[in-house]
Design a protein around this motif. Structure first.
Motif, short mmCIF file in Angstrom:
data_model
loop_
_atom_site.label_atom_id
_atom_site.label_comp_id
_atom_site.label_asym_id
_atom_site.label_seq_id
_atom_site.Cartn_x
_atom_site.Cartn_y
_atom_site.Cartn_z
N CYS A 205 -7.80 -6.57 1.45
CA CYS A 205 -8.34 -5.20 1.38
C CYS A 205 -8.07 -4.48 2.68
O CYS A 205 -9.00 -4.16 3.43
CB CYS A 205 -9.84 -5.24 1.10
SG CYS A 205 -10.32 -6.19 -0.34
N LYS A 206 -6.84 -4.19 2.97
CA LYS A 206 -6.47 -3.59 4.25
C LYS A 206 -7.10 -2.21 4.46
O LYS A 206 -7.36 -1.81 5.58
CB LYS A 206 -4.96 -3.49 4.36
CG LYS A 206 -4.29 -4.85 4.34
CD LYS A 206 -3.03 -4.85 5.12
CE LYS A 206 -2.34 -6.17 5.05
NZ LYS A 206 -2.84 -7.20 5.88
N LYS A 207 -7.36 -1.47 3.39
CA LYS A 207 -7.90 -0.12 3.54
C LYS A 207 -9.42 -0.08 3.45
O LYS A 207 -10.01 0.99 3.44
CB LYS A 207 -7.30 0.78 2.47
CG LYS A 207 -5.80 0.96 2.65
CD LYS A 207 -5.24 1.93 1.65
CE LYS A 207 -3.75 2.08 1.89
NZ LYS A 207 -3.15 3.03 0.98
N GLY B 136 -11.77 2.32 6.07
CA GLY B 136 -11.11 3.58 6.44
C GLY B 136 -11.06 3.80 7.93
O GLY B 136 -11.53 2.99 8.73
N PRO B 137 -10.50 4.95 8.35
CA PRO B 137 -10.37 5.26 9.78
C PRO B 137 -11.74 5.37 10.44
O PRO B 137 -12.64 6.04 9.94
CB PRO B 137 -9.63 6.60 9.82
CG PRO B 137 -9.12 6.83 8.44
CD PRO B 137 -9.92 5.98 7.50
#
Length: 89
Positions: free
Chosen positions: A76-78, A81-82
């Motif tokens: 789950c790389k995303k 979020g930023p």
């Protein structure tokens, strides 16, 4: 034990290459710790029911948390979020 593929006269432990290899406790104990970690059972209850000391439980739980953290990071790389951090506890 298993019979080795390369050498029929050599026997290999069924625990070879698994989470049970080299563990100081039997597989049933390790499985109980994994179960209680996933259920988030109170540590004092785990000590009484599984019959291992706090230091060993802390080590296994740290190991399980690290494995889950790595799996979440890889799959789950995303996630988050930023500037948004996700913590596995």
């Amino acid at each position: 034990v298993w019979i080795s593929e390369c050498c029929p006269m050599r026997f290999v432990s069924v625990f070879h290459g698994s989470i049970f290899e080299g563990a100081p406790h039997p597989p049933s104990c390790i499985l109980k710790l994994i179960y209680h970690w996933s259920c988030q059972t109170n540590i004092q209850n785990v000590v009484q029911w599984v019959k291992v000391d706090n230091v060993y439980i802390k080590g296994v739980y740290t190991w399980l948390r690290a494995i889950c953290t790595l799996a979440v990071h890889q799959k789950c790389k995303k996630l988050g979020g930023p500037e948004r951090f996700v913590e596995v506890t």
